[in-house]
Structures are given as structure tokens and as C-alpha cells.
Design a protein around this motif. Structure first.
Motif, PDB file in Angstrom:
ATOM      1  N   PHE A   2     -24.119  13.281  -3.731  1.00 44.49           N
ATOM      2  CA  PHE A   2     -24.242  14.710  -4.006  1.00 44.49           C
ATOM      3  C   PHE A   2     -23.225  15.123  -5.069  1.00 44.49           C
ATOM      4  O   PHE A   2     -22.017  14.911  -4.914  1.00 44.49           O
ATOM      5  CB  PHE A   2     -23.996  15.498  -2.718  1.00 44.49           C
ATOM      6  N   ILE A   3     -23.725  15.683  -6.177  1.00 48.56           N
ATOM      7  CA  ILE A   3     -22.873  16.178  -7.255  1.00 48.56           C
ATOM      8  C   ILE A   3     -23.421  17.523  -7.697  1.00 48.56           C
ATOM      9  O   ILE A   3     -24.619  17.666  -7.955  1.00 48.56           O
ATOM     10  CB  ILE A   3     -22.844  15.226  -8.462  1.00 48.56           C
ATOM     11  N   ALA A   4     -22.558  18.514  -7.779  1.00 51.20           N
ATOM     12  CA  ALA A   4     -22.963  19.834  -8.262  1.00 51.20           C
ATOM     13  C   ALA A   4     -21.775  20.440  -8.987  1.00 51.20           C
ATOM     14  O   ALA A   4     -20.643  19.961  -8.874  1.00 51.20           O
ATOM     15  CB  ALA A   4     -23.403  20.729  -7.094  1.00 51.20           C
ATOM     16  N   GLY A   5     -22.036  21.484  -9.747  1.00 43.56           N
ATOM     17  CA  GLY A   5     -20.937  22.114 -10.455  1.00 43.56           C
ATOM     18  C   GLY A   5     -21.374  23.361 -11.193  1.00 43.56           C
ATOM     19  O   GLY A   5     -22.567  23.652 -11.308  1.00 43.56           O
ATOM     20  N   PHE A   6     -20.378  24.086 -11.688  1.00 44.98           N
ATOM     21  CA  PHE A   6     -20.658  25.292 -12.451  1.00 44.98           C
ATOM     22  C   PHE A   6     -19.427  25.639 -13.284  1.00 44.98           C
ATOM     23  O   PHE A   6     -18.298  25.324 -12.901  1.00 44.98           O
ATOM     24  CB  PHE A   6     -21.020  26.459 -11.520  1.00 44.98           C
ATOM     25  N   PRO A   7     -19.613  26.281 -14.444  1.00 44.74           N
ATOM     26  CA  PRO A   7     -18.459  26.751 -15.227  1.00 44.74           C
ATOM     27  C   PRO A   7     -17.963  28.077 -14.676  1.00 44.74           C
ATOM     28  O   PRO A   7     -18.762  28.957 -14.336  1.00 44.74           O
ATOM     29  CB  PRO A   7     -19.040  26.907 -16.637  1.00 44.74           C
ATOM     30  N   ALA A   8     -16.656  28.232 -14.577  1.00 45.47           N
ATOM     31  CA  ALA A   8     -16.088  29.430 -13.962  1.00 45.47           C
ATOM     32  C   ALA A   8     -15.067  30.081 -14.885  1.00 45.47           C
ATOM     33  O   ALA A   8     -14.377  29.407 -15.655  1.00 45.47           O
ATOM     34  CB  ALA A   8     -15.419  29.084 -12.627  1.00 45.47           C
ATOM     35  N   GLY A   9     -14.982  31.398 -14.796  1.00 41.42           N
ATOM     36  CA  GLY A   9     -13.941  32.133 -15.484  1.00 41.42           C
ATOM     37  C   GLY A   9     -14.203  32.362 -16.958  1.00 41.42           C
ATOM     38  O   GLY A   9     -15.199  31.894 -17.528  1.00 41.42           O
ATOM     39  N   GLN A  10     -13.281  33.080 -17.589  1.00 40.90           N
ATOM     40  CA  GLN A  10     -13.398  33.434 -18.992  1.00 40.90           C
ATOM     41  C   GLN A  10     -13.420  32.215 -19.901  1.00 40.90           C
ATOM     42  O   GLN A  10     -14.029  32.243 -20.974  1.00 40.90           O
ATOM     43  CB  GLN A  10     -12.223  34.339 -19.376  1.00 40.90           C
ATOM     44  N   LEU A  11     -12.757  31.141 -19.495  1.00 46.04           N
ATOM     45  CA  LEU A  11     -12.692  29.937 -20.327  1.00 46.04           C
ATOM     46  C   LEU A  11     -13.725  28.884 -19.928  1.00 46.04           C
ATOM     47  O   LEU A  11     -13.753  27.798 -20.497  1.00 46.04           O
ATOM     48  CB  LEU A  11     -11.281  29.339 -20.271  1.00 46.04           C
ATOM     49  N   GLY A  12     -14.585  29.204 -18.977  1.00 51.16           N
ATOM     50  CA  GLY A  12     -15.674  28.296 -18.602  1.00 51.16           C
ATOM     51  C   GLY A  12     -15.200  26.940 -18.118  1.00 51.16           C
ATOM     52  O   GLY A  12     -15.763  25.904 -18.500  1.00 51.16           O
ATOM     53  N   ALA A  13     -14.177  26.911 -17.265  1.00 48.26           N
ATOM     54  CA  ALA A  13     -13.700  25.639 -16.717  1.00 48.26           C
ATOM     55  C   ALA A  13     -14.680  25.127 -15.663  1.00 48.26           C
ATOM     56  O   ALA A  13     -15.093  25.869 -14.773  1.00 48.26           O
ATOM     57  CB  ALA A  13     -12.310  25.808 -16.110  1.00 48.26           C
ATOM     58  N   ASN A  14     -15.052  23.874 -15.756  1.00 47.43           N
ATOM     59  CA  ASN A  14     -16.019  23.297 -14.836  1.00 47.43           C
ATOM     60  C   ASN A  14     -15.409  23.064 -13.461  1.00 47.43           C
ATOM     61  O   ASN A  14     -14.361  22.428 -13.328  1.00 47.43           O
ATOM     62  CB  ASN A  14     -16.551  21.967 -15.374  1.00 47.43           C
ATOM     63  N   CYS A  15     -16.082  23.568 -12.437  1.00 49.08           N
ATOM     64  CA  CYS A  15     -15.724  23.318 -11.039  1.00 49.08           C
ATOM     65  C   CYS A  15     -16.793  22.396 -10.465  1.00 49.08           C
ATOM     66  O   CYS A  15     -17.990  22.685 -10.574  1.00 49.08           O
ATOM     67  CB  CYS A  15     -15.671  24.630 -10.272  1.00 49.08           C
ATOM     68  N   TYR A  16     -16.375  21.282  -9.876  1.00 52.71           N
ATOM     69  CA  TYR A  16     -17.327  20.276  -9.394  1.00 52.71           C
ATOM     70  C   TYR A  16     -17.254  20.112  -7.879  1.00 52.71           C
ATOM     71  O   TYR A  16     -16.183  20.243  -7.281  1.00 52.71           O
ATOM     72  CB  TYR A  16     -17.034  18.914 -10.036  1.00 52.71           C
ATOM     73  N   PHE A  17     -18.411  19.771  -7.297  1.00 53.12           N
ATOM     74  CA  PHE A  17     -18.526  19.346  -5.904  1.00 53.12           C
ATOM     75  C   PHE A  17     -18.996  17.890  -5.913  1.00 53.12           C
ATOM     76  O   PHE A  17     -19.939  17.550  -6.633  1.00 53.12           O
ATOM     77  CB  PHE A  17     -19.592  20.160  -5.171  1.00 53.12           C
ATOM     78  N   VAL A  18     -18.375  17.046  -5.108  1.00 53.89           N
ATOM     79  CA  VAL A  18     -18.782  15.645  -5.010  1.00 53.89           C
ATOM     80  C   VAL A  18     -18.721  15.215  -3.553  1.00 53.89           C
ATOM     81  O   VAL A  18     -17.724  15.454  -2.863  1.00 53.89           O
ATOM     82  CB  VAL A  18     -17.873  14.716  -5.842  1.00 53.89           C
ATOM     83  N   GLY A  19     -19.787  14.582  -3.090  1.00 52.58           N
ATOM     84  CA  GLY A  19     -19.830  14.070  -1.733  1.00 52.58           C
ATOM     85  C   GLY A  19     -20.786  12.906  -1.627  1.00 52.58           C
ATOM     86  O   GLY A  19     -21.548  12.618  -2.557  1.00 52.58           O
ATOM     87  N   ALA A  20     -20.747  12.223  -0.510  1.00 54.52           N
ATOM     88  CA  ALA A  20     -21.660  11.098  -0.301  1.00 54.52           C
ATOM     89  C   ALA A  20     -23.100  11.577  -0.218  1.00 54.52           C
ATOM     90  O   ALA A  20     -24.025  10.895  -0.662  1.00 54.52           O
ATOM     91  CB  ALA A  20     -21.271  10.335   0.969  1.00 54.52           C
ATOM     92  N   GLU A  21     -23.292  12.788   0.338  1.00 56.48           N
ATOM     93  CA  GLU A  21     -24.636  13.336   0.449  1.00 56.48           C
ATOM     94  C   GLU A  21     -24.541  14.822   0.766  1.00 56.48           C
ATOM     95  O   GLU A  21     -23.526  15.305   1.288  1.00 56.48           O
ATOM     96  CB  GLU A  21     -25.430  12.627   1.545  1.00 56.48           C
ATOM     97  N   ALA A  22     -25.590  15.547   0.423  1.00 55.55           N
ATOM     98  CA  ALA A  22     -25.654  16.960   0.788  1.00 55.55           C
ATOM     99  C   ALA A  22     -25.642  17.078   2.313  1.00 55.55           C
ATOM    100  O   ALA A  22     -26.222  16.253   3.022  1.00 55.55           O
ATOM    101  CB  ALA A  22     -26.911  17.603   0.215  1.00 55.55           C
TER     102      ALA A  22
END
Length: 239
Positions: A2-22
Motif C-alpha cells: 500500500f502506497i499513497a500520498g499527496f502534496p501539502a502546504g504552500q510549498l507542495g511537500a509530498n506526504c506519503y503513506f506506506v504499508g504492507a497492505e491497505a
């Protein structure tokens, strides 16, 4: 996996989620400015349990809400030992002039009450972070900041990918992190690139702190900083 992510904040810093499975435990990497709402959304959408918060370095756009997220989900936070002090005052890592400009640009009349979350671990070279079905290994890669760390994990999937690397502001698609901020050191950056990136397999996928994902093979072949390092002998002699 499981991998997901999104850009956050004014500078668009990537925030990621990582796990073995959803539906299981996961790590959250770099919950920066204005990321808490997106984190909550992904937790609910994928029914995951945040088991650790990993911070690649102490700049505010990558750890602005790390304490909030860590405490809300009762998860330990990992950060490079030499950047740990920035949890309490990330503005120390930028000049007073830059901090003033950021306040004006982002409309920040008052900064949050930065502090360490309840549980903090120092990520040092060779540290191993284990959650349910997932193991993260830490590489210390100073240059952008003294405490910059990379997080690598084995990839379990059908593609020809051996590992995933979460590089923060160390390595980008076609570029590298800046070294002109407080604590930055260009010579250290080049040495970190030489020792931590060039020996890696081409089929490692890189998830940077800003922008699109890339791979070690692509950067080895196209990134001007890595190309220059490959053309320069370690001892500085003739090629």
C-alpha cells in the motif's frame, strides 16, 4: 503493498503513506504544512493505522504537523539525530530574513507552538524501523541539512522494482536539494550522493519530497549532478 500520498502546504511537500497492505499498519512520511486533514482523510479512506511518523529532515514544510499527527495517532516519530532540535523551532534552519518573508507570503502572523511529540526516536545510519509487514532502513545523507535521512524498504509487487526510497529534499527528478540554507553543505551533499546513491541498483524507485517519482537508474543517466560525480574520480585525479 500500500502506497499513497499527496502534496501539502504552500510549498507542495509530498506526504506519503506506506504499508504492507491497505487496512493494516502504515508509516506516514513527512506530514508537513496543512497535511493533517489529508492524513485523516487517507486513514479513513484506506482503513489504515499509522504506526510510525518518519521525517526526512527538519525543514518546516516537511514536519509542520508531524507533532500533531504523531500525538493524534499515538505513533512514535523518527527524525535524523542532527535535525531533532528543529522539531521545537524549525525556523532556526532558515535565515531571519527568509522566515520574515515566509510569514508575509503565507500570512503567518503567529507560528504554531512547535514541540516534540510524546515519543521521538533518532534516525541514524543503519536504523531499522519495523511495523506490521514492513521494514524501513535509514541512510544518513547530510548536505541539505545535517540530519537529512533517507528511508528505504523492499518492494513487494509485480513490477521490476527492488526497493522504494523516500528521499525528502535530498534527491529529486533531475535535481538535488539546495545547500544554501542554514546547515546546508554542498561538499557533504556531493559526498552523500556519491556514497548513498551511486552504489544503489537502478531499479529502486525514488519518492522525493517535491515533484514526481523517479528511479535511481533514471537519475544516474540524466541527473546532471550524478553525471558529474560519475565523471569525477573519488581521489580527484585524472579521469
Amino acid at each position: 503493498m500500500f502506497i499513497a500520498g499527496f502534496p501539502a502546504g504552500q510549498l507542495g511537500a509530498n506526504c506519503y503513506f506506506v504499508g504492507a497492505e491497505a487496512g493494516g499498519e502504515c508509516v506516514i512520511i513527512d506530514p508537513g504544512q496543512d497535511s493533517a486533514e489529508g492524513v485523516d482523510r487517507l486513514v479513513e479512506e484506506h482503513s489504515v493505522k499509522p504506526a510510525a511518523i518518519l521525517v526526512t529532515h527538519g525543514h518546516f514544510d516537511h514536519m509542520w504537523q508531524a507533532q500533531v499527527v504523531a500525538d493524534k495517532y499515538d505513533a512514535p516519530l523518527w527524525i535524523g539525530a542532527d535535525d531533532r532540535h528543529l522539531l521545537k523551532d524549525p525556523m532556526v534552519a532558515i535565515s531571519n530574513q527568509s522566515a520574515s518573508m515566509l510569514r508575509q507570503q503565507f500570512g503567518m502572523d503567529e507560528l504554531p507552538d512547535f514541540r516534540e511529540p510524546g515519543r521521538v526516536h533518532e534516525a541514524v545510519e543503519g536504523s531499522v524501523i519495523e511495523i506490521e509487514g514492513l521494514t524501513m532502513v535509514v541512510d544518513h545523507a547530510p548536505g541539505h541539512t545535517p540530519g537529512t535521512v533517507l528511508y528505504r524498504t523492499t518492494y513487494e509487487g509485480p513490477e521490476d522494482v527492488s526497493q522504494l526510497m523516500f528521499s525528502g529534499d535530498f534527491l529529486f527528478q533531475g535535481s538535488i536539494g539546495r545547500t544554501d540554507l542554514v546547515g546546508g553543505d554542498h561538499s557533504e551533499m556531493l559526498e552523500s550522493l556519491r556514497s548513498k546513491v551511486l552504489p544503489l541498483s537502478d531499479n529502486i524507485v525514488v519518492f522525493p519530497g517535491h515533484g514526481e517519482q523517479t528511479s535511481i537508474g533514471r537519475e544516474r543517466a540524466t541527473n546532471p549532478f550524478l553525471l558529474e560525480l560519475q565523471d569525477t574520480p573519488v581521489d580527484g585525479g585524472q579521469a
